[in-house]
Design a protein around this motif. Sequence first.
Motif, PDB file in Angstrom:
ATOM      1  N   ALA A 267       0.830  -1.202   0.000  1.00 26.41           N
ATOM      2  CA  ALA A 267       0.000   0.000   0.000  1.00 26.41           C
ATOM      3  C   ALA A 267       0.866   1.254   0.000  1.00 26.41           C
ATOM      4  CB  ALA A 267      -0.928  -0.019   1.207  1.00 26.41           C
ATOM      5  N   TYR A 268       1.950   1.214   0.752  1.00 25.58           N
ATOM      6  CA  TYR A 268       2.882   2.354   0.762  1.00 25.58           C
ATOM      7  C   TYR A 268       3.436   2.599  -0.646  1.00 25.58           C
ATOM      8  CZ  TYR A 268       7.302   4.822   1.561  1.00 25.58           C
ATOM      9  OH  TYR A 268       8.359   5.699   1.495  1.00 25.58           O
ATOM     10  N   LYS A 269       3.764   1.519  -1.340  1.00 24.01           N
ATOM     11  CA  LYS A 269       4.266   1.651  -2.710  1.00 24.01           C
ATOM     12  C   LYS A 269       3.200   2.249  -3.623  1.00 24.01           C
ATOM     13  CE  LYS A 269       6.442  -1.076  -6.394  1.00 24.01           C
ATOM     14  NZ  LYS A 269       6.910  -2.442  -6.796  1.00 24.01           N
ATOM     15  N   ALA A 270       1.928   1.855  -3.431  1.00 28.70           N
ATOM     16  CA  ALA A 270       0.853   2.405  -4.252  1.00 28.70           C
ATOM     17  C   ALA A 270       0.635   3.878  -3.961  1.00 28.70           C
ATOM     18  CB  ALA A 270      -0.433   1.615  -4.002  1.00 28.70           C
ATOM     19  N   VAL A 271       0.708   4.259  -2.692  1.00 22.71           N
ATOM     20  CA  VAL A 271       0.474   5.650  -2.301  1.00 22.71           C
ATOM     21  C   VAL A 271       1.589   6.551  -2.814  1.00 22.71           C
ATOM     22  CG1 VAL A 271       0.371   7.202  -0.309  1.00 22.71           C
ATOM     23  CG2 VAL A 271      -0.942   5.077  -0.293  1.00 22.71           C
ATOM     24  N   THR A 272       2.830   6.163  -2.577  1.00 21.90           N
ATOM     25  CA  THR A 272       3.942   6.995  -3.029  1.00 21.90           C
ATOM     26  C   THR A 272       4.100   6.935  -4.545  1.00 21.90           C
ATOM     27  OG1 THR A 272       5.474   5.153  -2.580  1.00 21.90           O
ATOM     28  CG2 THR A 272       5.172   6.805  -0.842  1.00 21.90           C
ATOM     29  N   GLY A 273       3.728   5.803  -5.143  1.00 19.60           N
ATOM     30  CA  GLY A 273       3.781   5.705  -6.595  1.00 19.60           C
ATOM     31  C   GLY A 273       2.821   6.645  -7.290  1.00 19.60           C
ATOM     32  N   ALA A 274       1.748   7.022  -6.584  1.00 18.66           N
ATOM     33  CA  ALA A 274       0.786   7.978  -7.145  1.00 18.66           C
ATOM     34  C   ALA A 274       1.219   9.421  -6.928  1.00 18.66           C
ATOM     35  CB  ALA A 274      -0.587   7.762  -6.507  1.00 18.66           C
ATOM     36  N   GLY A 275       2.351   9.613  -6.214  1.00 17.37           N
ATOM     37  CA  GLY A 275       2.879  10.959  -6.021  1.00 17.37           C
ATOM     38  C   GLY A 275       2.643  11.545  -4.648  1.00 17.37           C
ATOM     39  N   ALA A 276       1.994  10.814  -3.750  1.00 17.72           N
ATOM     40  CA  ALA A 276       1.747  11.314  -2.403  1.00 17.72           C
ATOM     41  C   ALA A 276       2.982  11.099  -1.529  1.00 17.72           C
ATOM     42  CB  ALA A 276       0.541  10.622  -1.791  1.00 17.72           C
ATOM     43  N   LEU A 277       3.055  11.870  -0.449  1.00 19.98           N
ATOM     44  CA  LEU A 277       4.122  11.713   0.525  1.00 19.98           C
ATOM     45  C   LEU A 277       3.606  10.916   1.714  1.00 19.98           C
ATOM     46  CD1 LEU A 277       5.657  15.309   0.572  1.00 19.98           C
ATOM     47  CD2 LEU A 277       6.503  13.298  -0.657  1.00 19.98           C
ATOM     48  N   CYS A 278       4.439  10.015   2.211  1.00 21.96           N
ATOM     49  CA  CYS A 278       3.995   9.146   3.300  1.00 21.96           C
ATOM     50  C   CYS A 278       5.213   8.483   3.918  1.00 21.96           C
ATOM     51  CB  CYS A 278       3.028   8.087   2.753  1.00 21.96           C
ATOM     52  SG  CYS A 278       2.353   6.976   3.980  1.00 21.96           S
ATOM     53  N   ARG A 279       5.244   8.387   5.234  1.00 17.18           N
ATOM     54  CA  ARG A 279       6.308   7.629   5.887  1.00 17.18           C
ATOM     55  C   ARG A 279       5.962   6.146   5.828  1.00 17.18           C
ATOM     56  NH1 ARG A 279       6.313  11.994   9.815  1.00 17.18           N
ATOM     57  NH2 ARG A 279       5.003  10.759  11.201  1.00 17.18           N
ATOM     58  N   PRO A 280       6.952   5.276   5.653  1.00 17.63           N
ATOM     59  CA  PRO A 280       6.675   3.832   5.611  1.00 17.63           C
ATOM     60  C   PRO A 280       6.019   3.373   6.910  1.00 17.63           C
ATOM     61  CG  PRO A 280       8.933   4.295   4.932  1.00 17.63           C
ATOM     62  CD  PRO A 280       8.398   5.561   5.494  1.00 17.63           C
ATOM     63  N   PRO A 281       5.009   2.520   6.842  1.00 14.73           N
ATOM     64  CA  PRO A 281       4.366   2.031   8.058  1.00 14.73           C
ATOM     65  C   PRO A 281       5.316   1.157   8.869  1.00 14.73           C
ATOM     66  CG  PRO A 281       3.536   0.851   6.132  1.00 14.73           C
ATOM     67  CD  PRO A 281       4.396   1.967   5.621  1.00 14.73           C
ATOM     68  N   GLU A 282       5.301   1.368  10.194  1.00 14.94           N
ATOM     69  CA  GLU A 282       6.165   0.601  11.094  1.00 14.94           C
ATOM     70  C   GLU A 282       5.368  -0.163  12.145  1.00 14.94           C
ATOM     71  OE1 GLU A 282      10.153   3.303  11.418  1.00 14.94           O
ATOM     72  OE2 GLU A 282       8.365   4.082  12.439  1.00 14.94           O
ATOM     73  N   ALA A 283       4.098   0.179  12.284  1.00 13.00           N
ATOM     74  CA  ALA A 283       3.249  -0.460  13.300  1.00 13.00           C
ATOM     75  C   ALA A 283       1.799  -0.291  12.885  1.00 13.00           C
ATOM     76  CB  ALA A 283       3.480   0.160  14.672  1.00 13.00           C
ATOM     77  N   GLY A 284       0.939  -1.127  13.472  1.00 13.89           N
ATOM     78  CA  GLY A 284      -0.484  -0.994  13.184  1.00 13.89           C
ATOM     79  C   GLY A 284      -0.831  -1.421  11.783  1.00 13.89           C
ATOM     80  N   PHE A 285      -1.878  -0.823  11.257  1.00 13.46           N
ATOM     81  CA  PHE A 285      -2.364  -1.159   9.924  1.00 13.46           C
ATOM     82  C   PHE A 285      -2.991   0.091   9.321  1.00 13.46           C
ATOM     83  CE2 PHE A 285      -4.037  -3.470  13.543  1.00 13.46           C
ATOM     84  CZ  PHE A 285      -5.169  -2.746  13.880  1.00 13.46           C
ATOM     85  N   GLN A 286      -2.202   1.166   9.323  1.00 14.69           N
ATOM     86  CA  GLN A 286      -2.646   2.440   8.788  1.00 14.69           C
ATOM     87  C   GLN A 286      -1.436   3.264   8.345  1.00 14.69           C
ATOM     88  OE1 GLN A 286      -3.116   1.428  11.951  1.00 14.69           O
ATOM     89  NE2 GLN A 286      -2.659   3.028  13.419  1.00 14.69           N
ATOM     90  N   MET A 287      -1.684   4.207   7.439  1.00 13.62           N
ATOM     91  CA  MET A 287      -0.667   5.134   6.972  1.00 13.62           C
ATOM     92  C   MET A 287      -1.276   6.524   6.950  1.00 13.62           C
ATOM     93  SD  MET A 287       0.943   3.090   3.739  1.00 13.62           S
ATOM     94  CE  MET A 287      -0.678   3.028   2.989  1.00 13.62           C
ATOM     95  N   TYR A 288      -0.407   7.528   6.982  1.00 12.55           N
ATOM     96  CA  TYR A 288      -0.860   8.916   6.976  1.00 12.55           C
ATOM     97  C   TYR A 288      -0.246   9.596   5.763  1.00 12.55           C
ATOM     98  CZ  TYR A 288      -2.609  13.125   9.339  1.00 12.55           C
ATOM     99  OH  TYR A 288      -3.323  14.249   9.698  1.00 12.55           O
ATOM    100  N   ALA A 289      -1.071   9.876   4.776  1.00 22.30           N
ATOM    101  CA  ALA A 289      -0.570  10.363   3.494  1.00 22.30           C
ATOM    102  C   ALA A 289      -0.820  11.860   3.343  1.00 22.30           C
ATOM    103  CB  ALA A 289      -1.244   9.615   2.352  1.00 22.30           C
ATOM    104  N   ASP A 290       0.179  12.549   2.830  1.00 20.78           N
ATOM    105  CA  ASP A 290       0.082  13.971   2.502  1.00 20.78           C
ATOM    106  C   ASP A 290      -0.028  14.075   0.985  1.00 20.78           C
ATOM    107  OD1 ASP A 290       0.531  16.680   1.936  1.00 20.78           O
ATOM    108  OD2 ASP A 290       1.830  16.929   3.681  1.00 20.78           O
TER     109      ASP A 290
END
Length: 377
Positions: A267-290
């Motif tokens: 999911a991180y690859k999909a989010v950043t591949g679309a051009g959004a900024l996001c820190r890689p997830p390290e815990a849980g099951f959520q990401m915070y995208a800018d």
Amino acid sequence: MPAAWPDPGLPTPPYLAAAAADGDPHQVPAAASGYWERRGLPTGPDQVAAAPGAEPLLLALLAAIGGDAVVVARPAAAWHTAPGRLLGRRMFSVQTPAEGGGAPDPFALLETVRRARAEGVDPRVLVLSAADDPTGTVTPPELLHEVCEAAADARLLVLSDETYSDTVQPGVVLLSPAEILPGQTVILADLGASLLPPGWPAAVARFPDTEQGVRLRMETLGIAAGLRSVLPVPVASAAAYALAEPEDVRAHAAAAKRLHALVGAAAYKAVTGAGALCRPPEAGFQMYADLEQLRTGLDAPGLEAWLGQRLGRPVSGGHRFGDDASAPRVRIDVGPLCGAGEQERSAALHAQDPLALPHVTAALAALGAALSALSGG
């Protein structure tokens, strides 16, 4: 509407039905003691409190602590602020550093408390979460040390939300404030992140083994009892079983952590591949995208509505977590990518390669397409 808890996207563990029916609900304090003992935090049953969910437990805690203000991180889980507001407390939010996690910048924390007290306000509590919702990141140990030192200097009791501590991915180092400030930290953990399904509300707290800790626990329990905020017997029985962590519980938790790591990375690859900024997830099951770089022209509420409609599931804007509503930030939950029902989720949990499952592949593609569509890509 408030932000929902992140959806883990897991099937209901098969052992819970029997545990709820046949377990011993009175064993929650002892089971929680063992749970923390195994994590290097010596704990007696008389240091434990339980409630039907993190929100009522925090409400009772804040009522027992007193004061007229609470300090939280920004962004922070929505439930960190709701109980304080319900009690009429002023909420002071302090931005988290870029390194990640849900602990505030230590220098900004001290300045915020100084200004509050100069205005005659009495903040007594800092609520933080080293393994964080909404960002899915972890506070580096050295930074957490600095935050705890600042909290000690400011005479703040630390309420450490450790709901996602058991979901931290391999190789990521997580500390508890209770290891740094043992006499000044109360741990709260909602069991819905890793030990129980989200619909089975149960949370536990660990109080310091001090005179203040004993008093605070007794007052918290008294307030919770007055509100009839007690665990239902079947949930308490299941919670006691899960906190004891027999082999089937450990196996389920390990499989869940593996699944979330794999799907989260995709999911991180999909989010950043679309051009959004996001820190890689390290815990849980959520990401915070800018999504600022996508230049959508939408603010957080607008993104929440657009993405929710496009994906067919709730997506929470950053304003739900105390962030600036004008900033185009959203929390993206990884769990829904694992499947829409028990059968699909069970298949993902037990698959050798969950990313090869058609429904997971389709969900990841839909996420990437929705983000690309925002910028016309």
